[in-house]
Design a protein around this motif. Structure first.
Motif, PDB file in Angstrom:
ATOM      1  N   TYR A   3      48.476  98.430  57.107  1.00  0.00           N
ATOM      2  CA  TYR A   3      47.813  97.307  57.771  1.00  0.00           C
ATOM      3  C   TYR A   3      48.092  97.338  59.280  1.00  0.00           C
ATOM      4  CZ  TYR A   3      46.563  92.609  59.169  1.00  0.00           C
ATOM      5  OH  TYR A   3      45.993  91.553  59.820  1.00  0.00           O
ATOM      6  N   LEU A  15      56.937 101.056  43.427  1.00  0.00           N
ATOM      7  CA  LEU A  15      56.382  99.757  43.836  1.00  0.00           C
ATOM      8  C   LEU A  15      56.935  99.352  45.200  1.00  0.00           C
ATOM      9  CD1 LEU A  15      54.813  97.137  43.235  1.00  0.00           C
ATOM     10  CD2 LEU A  15      56.826  96.294  42.041  1.00  0.00           C
ATOM     11  N   LEU A  17      38.461  97.271  50.099  1.00  0.00           N
ATOM     12  CA  LEU A  17      38.963  96.990  51.450  1.00  0.00           C
ATOM     13  C   LEU A  17      38.816  98.226  52.345  1.00  0.00           C
ATOM     14  CD1 LEU A  17      40.715  95.257  53.406  1.00  0.00           C
ATOM     15  CD2 LEU A  17      42.731  96.092  52.214  1.00  0.00           C
ATOM     16  N   HIS A  26      36.935 100.859  52.082  1.00  0.00           N
ATOM     17  CA  HIS A  26      35.586 101.357  52.381  1.00  0.00           C
ATOM     18  C   HIS A  26      34.712 100.308  53.052  1.00  0.00           C
ATOM     19  CE1 HIS A  26      36.120 105.300  50.645  1.00  0.00           C
ATOM     20  NE2 HIS A  26      36.896 104.691  49.769  1.00  0.00           N
ATOM     21  N   GLY A  69      51.938  99.683  52.342  1.00  0.00           N
ATOM     22  CA  GLY A  69      50.824  98.749  52.522  1.00  0.00           C
ATOM     23  C   GLY A  69      50.936  98.014  53.846  1.00  0.00           C
ATOM     24  N   ALA A  86      40.344  99.754  47.222  1.00  0.00           N
ATOM     25  CA  ALA A  86      39.245 100.672  47.527  1.00  0.00           C
ATOM     26  C   ALA A  86      38.124  99.927  48.254  1.00  0.00           C
ATOM     27  CB  ALA A  86      38.737 101.314  46.245  1.00  0.00           C
ATOM     28  N   GLY A 137      49.686 104.527  45.472  1.00  0.00           N
ATOM     29  CA  GLY A 137      48.998 103.589  44.566  1.00  0.00           C
ATOM     30  C   GLY A 137      48.651 104.296  43.259  1.00  0.00           C
ATOM     31  N   ARG A 147      46.243 100.177  60.951  1.00  0.00           N
ATOM     32  CA  ARG A 147      44.799  99.912  60.970  1.00  0.00           C
ATOM     33  C   ARG A 147      44.456  98.920  62.072  1.00  0.00           C
ATOM     34  NH1 ARG A 147      40.469 101.649  57.573  1.00  0.00           N
ATOM     35  NH2 ARG A 147      39.423 100.207  58.960  1.00  0.00           N
ATOM     36  N   ILE A 181      46.533  91.219  49.646  1.00  0.00           N
ATOM     37  CA  ILE A 181      47.945  90.795  49.740  1.00  0.00           C
ATOM     38  C   ILE A 181      48.299  89.941  48.510  1.00  0.00           C
ATOM     39  CG2 ILE A 181      49.618  89.417  51.071  1.00  0.00           C
ATOM     40  CD1 ILE A 181      48.182  90.375  53.604  1.00  0.00           C
ATOM     41  N   GLN A 227      40.863 107.310  40.178  1.00  0.00           N
ATOM     42  CA  GLN A 227      42.122 106.813  39.595  1.00  0.00           C
ATOM     43  C   GLN A 227      42.043 106.855  38.065  1.00  0.00           C
ATOM     44  OE1 GLN A 227      44.733 105.744  41.436  1.00  0.00           O
ATOM     45  NE2 GLN A 227      43.885 105.401  43.473  1.00  0.00           N
ATOM     46  N   GLN A 256      55.406 101.460  47.846  1.00  0.00           N
ATOM     47  CA  GLN A 256      53.994 101.095  48.038  1.00  0.00           C
ATOM     48  C   GLN A 256      53.842  99.826  48.879  1.00  0.00           C
ATOM     49  OE1 GLN A 256      51.487 102.679  47.725  1.00  0.00           O
ATOM     50  NE2 GLN A 256      49.693 101.528  47.148  1.00  0.00           N
ATOM     51  N   LEU A 257      54.750  98.871  48.671  1.00  0.00           N
ATOM     52  CA  LEU A 257      54.673  97.636  49.457  1.00  0.00           C
ATOM     53  C   LEU A 257      54.930  97.940  50.935  1.00  0.00           C
ATOM     54  CD1 LEU A 257      56.469  95.164  47.012  1.00  0.00           C
ATOM     55  CD2 LEU A 257      54.046  95.193  47.605  1.00  0.00           C
ATOM     56  N   ALA A 267      48.857  92.211  45.775  1.00  0.00           N
ATOM     57  CA  ALA A 267      50.172  92.880  45.860  1.00  0.00           C
ATOM     58  C   ALA A 267      51.250  91.977  45.252  1.00  0.00           C
ATOM     59  CB  ALA A 267      50.496  93.203  47.317  1.00  0.00           C
ATOM     60  N   GLN A 297      44.000  95.700  41.426  1.00  0.00           N
ATOM     61  CA  GLN A 297      44.475  95.867  42.803  1.00  0.00           C
ATOM     62  C   GLN A 297      43.946  97.171  43.413  1.00  0.00           C
ATOM     63  OE1 GLN A 297      45.675  94.166  45.030  1.00  0.00           O
ATOM     64  NE2 GLN A 297      47.356  95.048  46.180  1.00  0.00           N
TER      65      GLN A 297
HETATM   66  C1  HEM Z   1      51.608  97.075  44.771  1.00  0.00           C
HETATM   67  C2  HEM Z   1      50.945  96.795  45.761  1.00  0.00           C
HETATM   68  C3  HEM Z   1      49.756  97.567  46.282  1.00  0.00           C
HETATM   69  C4  HEM Z   1      48.944  98.497  45.685  1.00  0.00           C
HETATM   70  C5  HEM Z   1      49.021  99.034  44.249  1.00  0.00           C
HETATM   71  C6  HEM Z   1      47.964  98.883  46.676  1.00  0.00           C
HETATM   72  C7  HEM Z   1      46.956  99.822  46.479  1.00  0.00           C
HETATM   73  C8  HEM Z   1      46.021 100.208  47.418  1.00  0.00           C
HETATM   74  C9  HEM Z   1      45.087 101.255  47.248  1.00  0.00           C
HETATM   75  C10 HEM Z   1      45.024 102.153  46.009  1.00  0.00           C
HETATM   76  C11 HEM Z   1      44.316 101.314  48.368  1.00  0.00           C
HETATM   77  C12 HEM Z   1      43.182 102.285  48.660  1.00  0.00           C
HETATM   78  C13 HEM Z   1      42.251 102.411  47.532  1.00  0.00           C
HETATM   79  C14 HEM Z   1      41.316 103.579  47.658  1.00  0.00           C
HETATM   80  O1  HEM Z   1      40.619 103.689  48.654  1.00  0.00           O
HETATM   81  O2  HEM Z   1      41.256 104.384  46.697  1.00  0.00           O
HETATM   82  C15 HEM Z   1      44.785 100.296  49.285  1.00  0.00           C
HETATM   83  C16 HEM Z   1      44.289 100.062  50.544  1.00  0.00           C
HETATM   84  C17 HEM Z   1      44.896  99.265  51.468  1.00  0.00           C
HETATM   85  N1  HEM Z   1      46.018  98.474  51.253  1.00  0.00           N
HETATM   86 FE1  HEM Z   1      47.100  98.326  49.562  1.00  0.00          FE
HETATM   87  N2  HEM Z   1      48.189  98.202  47.842  1.00  0.00           N
HETATM   88  C18 HEM Z   1      49.294  97.401  47.643  1.00  0.00           C
HETATM   89  C19 HEM Z   1      49.883  96.565  48.558  1.00  0.00           C
HETATM   90  C20 HEM Z   1      49.460  96.403  49.848  1.00  0.00           C
HETATM   91  C21 HEM Z   1      50.112  95.534  50.813  1.00  0.00           C
HETATM   92  C22 HEM Z   1      51.357  94.671  50.572  1.00  0.00           C
HETATM   93  C23 HEM Z   1      49.407  95.646  51.970  1.00  0.00           C
HETATM   94  C24 HEM Z   1      49.724  94.907  53.253  1.00  0.00           C
HETATM   95  C25 HEM Z   1      48.927  94.252  53.923  1.00  0.00           C
HETATM   96  C26 HEM Z   1      48.301  96.585  51.737  1.00  0.00           C
HETATM   97  C27 HEM Z   1      47.359  96.971  52.668  1.00  0.00           C
HETATM   98  C28 HEM Z   1      46.327  97.841  52.449  1.00  0.00           C
HETATM   99  C29 HEM Z   1      45.379  98.232  53.475  1.00  0.00           C
HETATM  100  C30 HEM Z   1      45.379  97.793  54.934  1.00  0.00           C
HETATM  101  C31 HEM Z   1      44.490  99.132  52.861  1.00  0.00           C
HETATM  102  C32 HEM Z   1      43.311  99.845  53.520  1.00  0.00           C
HETATM  103  C33 HEM Z   1      43.833 101.097  54.180  1.00  0.00           C
HETATM  104  C34 HEM Z   1      42.731 101.808  54.924  1.00  0.00           C
HETATM  105  O3  HEM Z   1      41.846 101.168  55.418  1.00  0.00           O
HETATM  106  O4  HEM Z   1      42.747 103.013  55.014  1.00  0.00           O
HETATM  107  N3  HEM Z   1      48.380  97.031  50.434  1.00  0.00           N
HETATM  108  N4  HEM Z   1      45.838  99.634  48.676  1.00  0.00           N
END
Ligand code: HEM
Ligand code: HEM
Length: 311
Positions: A247, A236, A179, A181, A243, A177, A274, A250, A198, A125, A239-240, A201, A172
């Protein structure tokens, strides 16, 4: 302004975005250990691209291309650019891409430890942010930008609001990342990390939402600032949604025989979006620094232009 240099910097930034998607596909397909070898793949320079090797070796090939493009960009900047700080940023991009390649090799050799895979995802990133910044600094709109009317006295300067949003997003991304990995597709995600993400977020929504809306309130007719603010808000919201969808998919994935769609598509899209939220906020932040100088500088610049106009 050198149009060729700017176009090449944009090309490198777009190639980096494609590389982030290619990397995320390696993780989501659980293909990180398709070969335990590095720098060769199964002892070969060009192995047969079958099964998970397609994702793993494919990612290495895209990374090599981006590495070569970054070398050309650094040389191009050195030849055509007069601003020394832009040369330095070009050199930083080169060092970052080499370090990123080494981290990629290390994570394979060490069998994907959490810390190394997370560092690899995070540096990706930062490298993307560097290539996008180079595209911004070499653009016509940056070079020809003029100061905008000052912000109201006593209001919180936009440059600080945008910087706060940027830092919150970066934290975040690191949380995301970690989470991602912490558990392969066949395990459940750690609950504490999901909750922290969360919470992150929510923090990003408040920080970026207030920065972008303030830009739109104060400078809605200035597309130089209003453009990236609108794009950031749209990204944004997407992305929400992604996300929550990531989840939910997953939750179901450990019961499946292998990583399947839609889990792969949605988690890759969440990583990619993201990255886009992050770089759009960088563009917005850099531009606020460019056209809304600090209070003191601002008033003296405007007093000066006022005096010049009177004269
Ligand atoms: C603005 C808000 C958010 C941003 C910027 C964001 C960003 C990211 C990024 C960049 C990753 C992966 C990072 C990587 O491996 O490089 C990630 C993973 C994840 N995010 Fe978010 N996220 C946001 C909101 C949310 C929300 C609201 C949820 C809901 C629960 C969520 C659930 C997850 C989950 C489950 C993963 C893991 C996905 C996987 O295992 O493959 N994220 N997030
Ligand atoms: C040079 C620029 C590179 C960039 C920008 C880059 C970027 C990325 C990104 C964004 C991911 C996804 C992270 C995630 O989904 O959380 C990834 C994963 C990965 N990359 Fe790279 N990468 C690069 C070079 C390399 C190289 C040279 C290798 C050599 C082996 C490599 C090996 C891997 C592996 C094995 C994964 C999966 C890690 C896991 O599942 O834990 N990368 N890369």
């Amino acid at each position: 302004m050198n149009l060729g240099l700017n176009r090449f910097a944009i090309l490198v930034a777009c190639a980096t975005f494609f590389l982030i998607i290619a990397g995320a596909l390696v993780t989501s397909n659980d293909a990180g250990l398709a070969t335990p070898d590095w720098p060769l793949s199964n002892g070969q320079f060009l192995p047969r691209m079958v099964g998970n090797l397609f994702w793993e070796h494919g990612h290495r090939m895209v990374a090599t291309t981006v590495g070569l493009l970054t070398i050309v960009l650094a040389v191009y900047i050195r030849l055509k650019e007069k601003r020394q700080w832009v040369w330095k940023l070009g050199m930083f991009a080169l060092v970052a891409v080499i370090a990123q390649g080494l981290l990629g090799g290390l994570t394979v050799k060490l069998m994907l430890p959490l810390a190394v895979s997370t560092a690899h995802a995070t540096l990706a990133q930062l490298f993307f942010c560097t290539t996008v910044s180079l595209a911004v600094f070499t653009s016509r709109s940056w070079i020809e930008a003029r100061p905008l009317p000052p912000e109201e006295k006593g209001s919180l300067p936009l440059r600080y609001l945008c910087t706060a949003a940027l830092v919150t997003i970066f934290l975040q991304l690191i949380l995301g990342a970690t989470l991602r990995h912490s558990a392969t597709w066949d395990r459940h995600l750690p609950v504490q990390l999901v909750l922290a993400h969360i919470g992150g977020a929510l923090a990003v929504t408040i920080a970026l939402g207030s920065a972008a809306l303030t830009v739109l309130r104060r400078y809605k007719d200035e597309s130089f600032l209003a453009g990236p603010a609108v794009v950031a808000l749209v990204l944004l919201v997407i992305q929400l949604f992604l996300g929550v969808a990531a989840y939910l998919t997953r939750l179901a994935s450990p019961n499946e025989p292998q990583p399947l769609n839609p889990m792969i598509a949605i988690t890759v899209a969440h990583v990619a979006c993201g990255a886009l939220v992050f770089v759009t906020t960088i563009v917005l932040t850099l531009r606020t620094y460019r056209v809304l100088p600090g209070e003191k500088v601002q008033s003296s610049a405007f007093e000066l232009s006022g005096r010049q106009a009177k004269a």
